[in-house]
Design an enzyme around this catalytic site. Structure first.
Site, short mmCIF file in Angstrom:
data_model
loop_
_atom_site.label_atom_id
_atom_site.label_comp_id
_atom_site.label_asym_id
_atom_site.label_seq_id
_atom_site.Cartn_x
_atom_site.Cartn_y
_atom_site.Cartn_z
N GLY A 46 0.83 -1.19 0.00
CA GLY A 46 0.00 0.00 0.00
C GLY A 46 0.87 1.23 0.00
O GLY A 46 2.04 1.18 0.39
N GLN A 51 3.24 9.84 1.30
CA GLN A 51 4.47 9.03 1.28
C GLN A 51 5.33 9.30 0.05
O GLN A 51 6.50 8.90 0.02
CB GLN A 51 4.14 7.54 1.36
N CYS A 88 5.97 -0.19 7.59
CA CYS A 88 5.66 0.98 6.77
C CYS A 88 6.83 1.30 5.85
O CYS A 88 7.98 1.30 6.31
CB CYS A 88 5.38 2.17 7.70
N LEU A 89 6.55 1.57 4.59
CA LEU A 89 7.61 1.91 3.63
C LEU A 89 8.33 3.20 4.04
O LEU A 89 9.46 3.43 3.62
CB LEU A 89 7.02 2.07 2.23
N HIS A 130 -4.30 1.54 7.51
CA HIS A 130 -2.94 2.07 7.56
C HIS A 130 -2.78 3.24 6.57
O HIS A 130 -2.22 4.28 6.92
CB HIS A 130 -1.96 0.93 7.23
N GLU A 131 -3.32 3.07 5.36
CA GLU A 131 -3.15 4.11 4.33
C GLU A 131 -3.97 5.36 4.62
O GLU A 131 -3.50 6.48 4.43
CB GLU A 131 -3.49 3.56 2.94
N HIS A 134 -2.32 7.55 6.98
CA HIS A 134 -1.29 8.40 6.37
C HIS A 134 -1.89 9.71 5.87
O HIS A 134 -1.23 10.75 5.92
CB HIS A 134 -0.63 7.68 5.18
ZN ZN Z 1 2.88 3.33 5.93
#
Ligand code: ZN
Length: 163
Positions: A46, A51, A88-89, A130-131, A134
């Site tokens: 995701g 991000q 998380c990226l 989660h997204e 963000h």
């Molecule tokens: Zn994340």
């Protein structure tokens, strides 16, 4: 399409609230295409606008069943609870145990501005939560019961799935 740079914690942009998308134009389509390419390149499940440094309410997710793009996503009617591992990226060196709703309804628009609505449960519901966090400047480390360094488990099937 192009791979964009993924913003890394503690960059303050990750703490800002993203703005609703009003124009469903070429620029939005390019953003969504780039986000998907960036997510796949990073082997993530995701990715949200902030991000890649874009404070717009757009997310892409794909936990393995195909790409889903949602513009201006809203999560409604959350039900149940699940406890599971998240990474998380934007915070690649940490993992955490996070409580999330087990199922919910995702409402929003597609890339052309057409309304969309879908049910999500289990891991897919987790990735959506989660997204959307963000988009509101919230990170999984804010919600985690426990945060830890997963580097010992980097090899093999125990690999964290990042979003
Ligand atoms: Zn994340």
């Amino acid at each position: 399409m192009a791979i964009r740079k993924i913003v890394q914690y503690p960059d303050p942009i990750l703490r800002e609230k993203a703005k609703p998308v009003k124009k469903f134009n070429e620029r939005l389509h390019k953003l969504l295409d780039d986000m998907a390419e960036t997510m796949y390149d990073a082997r993530g499940v995701g990715l949200a606008g902030p991000q890649v440094g874009v404070l717009k309410r757009v997310i892409v997710v794909d936990p393995g069943d195909g790409l889903i793009e949602v513009v201006n996503p809203e999560l409604i009617d959350p039900e149940g609870e699940q406890l599971g591992t998240e990474g998380c990226l934007s915070i690649p060196n940490l993992a955490g145990e996070v409580r999330r709703a087990e199922r919910l309804i995702v409402k929003g628009q597609d890339r052309f501005g057409e309304p969309l609505e879908m049910e999500a449960e289990g891991y897919l519901a987790r990735v959506f939560q989660h997204e959307v966090d963000h988009l509101n400047g919230v990170l999984f480390i804010d919600r985690a019961d426990r945060v830890y360094h997963p580097e010992e488990e980097e090899d093999g099937e125990g690999e964290e799935r990042l979003s």
